[in-house]
Design a protein around this motif. Structure first.
Motif, mmCIF file in Angstrom:
data_model
loop_
_atom_site.group_PDB
_atom_site.id
_atom_site.type_symbol
_atom_site.label_atom_id
_atom_site.label_comp_id
_atom_site.label_asym_id
_atom_site.label_seq_id
_atom_site.Cartn_x
_atom_site.Cartn_y
_atom_site.Cartn_z
ATOM 1 N N UNK A 1 0.924 -1.216 -0.135
ATOM 2 C CA UNK A 1 0.120 -0.001 -0.036
ATOM 3 C C UNK A 1 1.059 1.143 -0.100
ATOM 4 N N UNK A 2 1.829 1.287 0.884
ATOM 5 C CA UNK A 2 2.939 2.430 0.868
ATOM 6 C C UNK A 2 3.729 2.588 -0.452
ATOM 7 N N UNK A 3 3.944 1.208 -1.164
ATOM 8 C CA UNK A 3 4.587 1.238 -2.594
ATOM 9 C C UNK A 3 3.684 1.930 -3.550
ATOM 10 N N UNK A 4 2.352 1.618 -3.301
ATOM 11 C CA UNK A 4 1.403 2.133 -4.499
ATOM 12 C C UNK A 4 1.431 3.612 -4.448
ATOM 13 N N UNK A 5 1.955 4.109 -3.222
ATOM 14 C CA UNK A 5 1.817 5.600 -3.273
ATOM 15 C C UNK A 5 3.075 6.464 -3.873
ATOM 16 N N UNK A 6 3.982 5.716 -3.960
ATOM 17 C CA UNK A 6 5.350 6.183 -4.599
ATOM 18 C C UNK A 6 5.787 5.567 -5.920
ATOM 19 N N UNK A 7 4.795 4.873 -6.747
ATOM 20 C CA UNK A 7 4.959 4.606 -8.166
ATOM 21 C C UNK A 7 4.192 5.235 -8.952
ATOM 22 N N UNK A 8 4.397 5.438 -10.383
ATOM 23 C CA UNK A 8 3.765 6.163 -11.209
ATOM 24 C C UNK A 8 2.408 5.561 -11.512
ATOM 25 N N UNK A 9 1.523 6.022 -12.318
ATOM 26 C CA UNK A 9 0.082 5.512 -12.672
ATOM 27 C C UNK A 9 0.213 4.174 -13.330
ATOM 28 N N UNK A 10 1.078 3.854 -14.363
ATOM 29 C CA UNK A 10 1.130 2.626 -14.972
ATOM 30 C C UNK A 10 1.626 1.530 -14.114
ATOM 31 N N UNK A 11 2.745 1.451 -13.378
ATOM 32 C CA UNK A 11 3.217 0.439 -12.451
ATOM 33 C C UNK A 11 2.002 0.422 -11.264
ATOM 34 N N UNK A 12 1.487 1.494 -10.810
ATOM 35 C CA UNK A 12 0.159 1.452 -9.741
ATOM 36 C C UNK A 12 -0.793 0.325 -10.497
ATOM 37 N N UNK A 13 -1.346 0.810 -11.560
ATOM 38 C CA UNK A 13 -2.301 -0.076 -12.283
ATOM 39 C C UNK A 13 -2.058 -1.208 -12.490
ATOM 40 N N UNK A 14 -0.893 -1.626 -12.920
ATOM 41 C CA UNK A 14 -0.455 -3.122 -13.038
ATOM 42 C C UNK A 14 -0.322 -3.719 -11.682
ATOM 43 N N UNK A 15 0.109 -3.211 -10.846
ATOM 44 C CA UNK A 15 0.176 -4.000 -9.464
ATOM 45 C C UNK A 15 -1.040 -4.168 -8.911
ATOM 46 N N UNK A 16 -2.273 -3.145 -9.262
ATOM 47 C CA UNK A 16 -3.495 -3.190 -8.601
ATOM 48 C C UNK A 16 -4.288 -4.181 -9.332
ATOM 49 N N UNK A 17 -4.129 -4.421 -10.666
ATOM 50 C CA UNK A 17 -4.804 -5.464 -11.310
ATOM 51 C C UNK A 17 -4.427 -6.933 -10.920
ATOM 52 N N UNK A 18 -2.943 -6.835 -10.802
ATOM 53 C CA UNK A 18 -2.425 -8.397 -10.369
ATOM 54 C C UNK A 18 -2.932 -8.853 -9.057
ATOM 55 N N UNK B 1 -6.854 -7.288 -0.349
ATOM 56 C CA UNK B 1 -7.826 -6.714 0.755
ATOM 57 C C UNK B 1 -7.350 -5.707 1.560
ATOM 58 N N UNK B 2 -5.945 -6.129 2.133
ATOM 59 C CA UNK B 2 -5.213 -5.131 3.148
ATOM 60 C C UNK B 2 -4.594 -4.131 2.357
ATOM 61 N N UNK B 3 -4.017 -4.533 1.185
ATOM 62 C CA UNK B 3 -3.249 -3.476 0.300
ATOM 63 C C UNK B 3 -4.364 -2.312 -0.115
ATOM 64 N N UNK B 4 -5.652 -2.615 -0.557
ATOM 65 C CA UNK B 4 -6.542 -1.491 -1.137
ATOM 66 C C UNK B 4 -7.099 -1.025 0.051
ATOM 67 N N UNK B 5 -7.247 -1.523 0.985
ATOM 68 C CA UNK B 5 -7.959 -0.560 2.092
ATOM 69 C C UNK B 5 -6.881 0.034 2.731
ATOM 70 N N UNK B 6 -5.713 -0.278 2.932
ATOM 71 C CA UNK B 6 -4.698 0.857 3.713
ATOM 72 C C UNK B 6 -4.362 1.613 2.654
ATOM 73 N N UNK B 7 -4.286 1.437 1.275
ATOM 74 C CA UNK B 7 -4.146 2.524 0.232
ATOM 75 C C UNK B 7 -4.984 3.560 0.468
ATOM 76 N N UNK B 8 -6.401 2.925 0.464
ATOM 77 C CA UNK B 8 -7.148 4.063 0.484
ATOM 78 C C UNK B 8 -7.341 4.905 1.607
ATOM 79 N N UNK B 9 -7.082 4.443 2.696
ATOM 80 C CA UNK B 9 -6.861 5.261 3.965
ATOM 81 C C UNK B 9 -5.558 6.245 3.854
ATOM 82 N N UNK B 10 -4.614 5.763 3.218
ATOM 83 C CA UNK B 10 -3.347 6.506 2.957
ATOM 84 C C UNK B 10 -3.585 7.824 2.186
ATOM 85 N N UNK B 11 -4.473 7.528 1.212
ATOM 86 C CA UNK B 11 -4.947 8.586 0.226
ATOM 87 C C UNK B 11 -5.684 9.740 0.896
ATOM 88 N N UNK B 12 -6.510 9.115 2.017
ATOM 89 C CA UNK B 12 -7.101 10.161 2.848
ATOM 90 C C UNK B 12 -6.473 11.005 3.828
#
Length: 318
Positions: free
Chosen positions: A118-135, A195-206
């Motif tokens: 989740x922390x990594x998602x906040x530090x990568x660009x849009x394309x790698x973030x989308x690829x990681x989310x889809x995976x 589930x943990x990654x997406x939930x915590x990522x949403x919290x970090x973005x807030x």
């Protein structure tokens, strides 16, 4: 370093204290509107959960085997006799210990992997973030039976690529007790961390960006920002994902049953859910299986109540 950490915490508390919080006017209590809105969901959950739990508890109080199911013998009331037999069995306590340790390891690893990504998602660009989310969502959407079968193929002693890459030859992961538990743990974490990654990522973005910028200007490292800033602010979210992970990992069934062939050699990889299945359906001791289910329900209910109480206390202290 201590002064910097103190400054980070003080800035975090100041930022949180400035946010307006909705309050119920003193002397007034919430009306029936919230309960009316929740009524449809409560009715559905009551029908889906209350009656099965009632039947589970009822069966655990009787002597109920295949003979009673077929009508060959009458059903007799045992009271707490099934529980006495269960608690007097050393095998039950061994399975309970293994279940607790295995679930704890799965929860810790799932939270660690999910929060780190989740922390990594906040530090990568849009394309790698989308690829990681889809995976991650692909792993989340994969059925447990399919995922367990794929992992068995990956770690197969004869054709699995993992043994070839690691140079382990024909090592059989499911033959050893600890290696089998480790293999199942990897699969459970793989299908649970999204589930943990997406939930915590949403919290970090807030979290307000000013708080994170202030912590960085104070010289805090990334680990210190997570521990002193993000983790306290995300405490409610972390408690929710922890409770969910505890419930899911404590009642793991499919992964253990598929990957260890029903509990491993001589039952060395049994957990409570698989043990209850063996007692109820393999041995036709339905009342003992129901008693194990009731014990699991009470344990999970106690864990949930303890976590909610801790969350309330921490919220009041904070």
């Amino acid at each position: 370093m201590v002064a910097q950490d103190t400054a980070v915490v003080e800035r975090t508390r100041t930022a949180r204290s400035t946010a307006p919080a909705p309050r119920t006017p003193r002397g007034r209590r919430p009306g029936p509107a919230p309960w009316l809105l929740l009524a449809p969901a409560l009715v559905v959950l009551g029908g889906l959960l209350a009656y099965p739990v009632y039947q589970l508890g009822l069966i655990s109080l009787f002597h109920y085997t295949q003979a009673q199911v077929s009508g060959g013998e009458p059903t007799t009331f045992e009271g707490l006799g099934n529980y006495a037999e269960l608690f007097g069995d050393d095998r039950f306590w061994q399975v309970l210990r293994d279940t607790v340790l295995f679930a704890a390891a799965c929860v810790v690893c799932t939270l660690a992997v999910g929060c780190a990504l989740a922390v990594l998602l906040t530090r990568v660009r849009a394309v790698p973030r989308l690829a990681l989310m889809l995976a991650a969502l692909g792993a989340w959407a994969t059925p447990a039976v399919t995922g367990s079968t794929v992992w068995l193929l990956l770690f197969d002693a004869d054709f699995g690529p993992v043994n070839r890459v690691l140079g382990l030859g024909d090592h059989a992961w499911t033959y050893g007790r600890l290696s089998a538990f480790f293999l199942v743990l990897l699969e459970v974490v793989w299908c649970s961390f999204p589930f943990v990654m997406v939930t915590v990522y949403a919290g970090i973005r807030a979290v307000p960006s000013e708080v994170l910028e202030a912590a960085a200007l104070d010289g805090a490292s990334q680990w210190r920002i997570w521990r002193s800033v993000l983790a306290p602010m995300l405490r409610p979210i972390l408690v929710v994902v922890t409770i969910q992970s505890v419930i899911w990992d404590f009642k793991v069934f499919t992964q253990i049953y598929v990957m260890t062939g029903g509990g491993g050699i001589a039952g060395q990889n049994l957990v409570l859910n698989v043990y209850a299945y063996q007692q109820a359906f393999a041995s036709s001791q339905y009342s003992l299986g129901a008693a194990i289910g009731v014990v699991m329900l009470l344990i999970l209910l106690a864990v949930t109540l303890v976590y909610l109480r801790l969350l309330r206390r921490q919220g009041e202290e904070w």
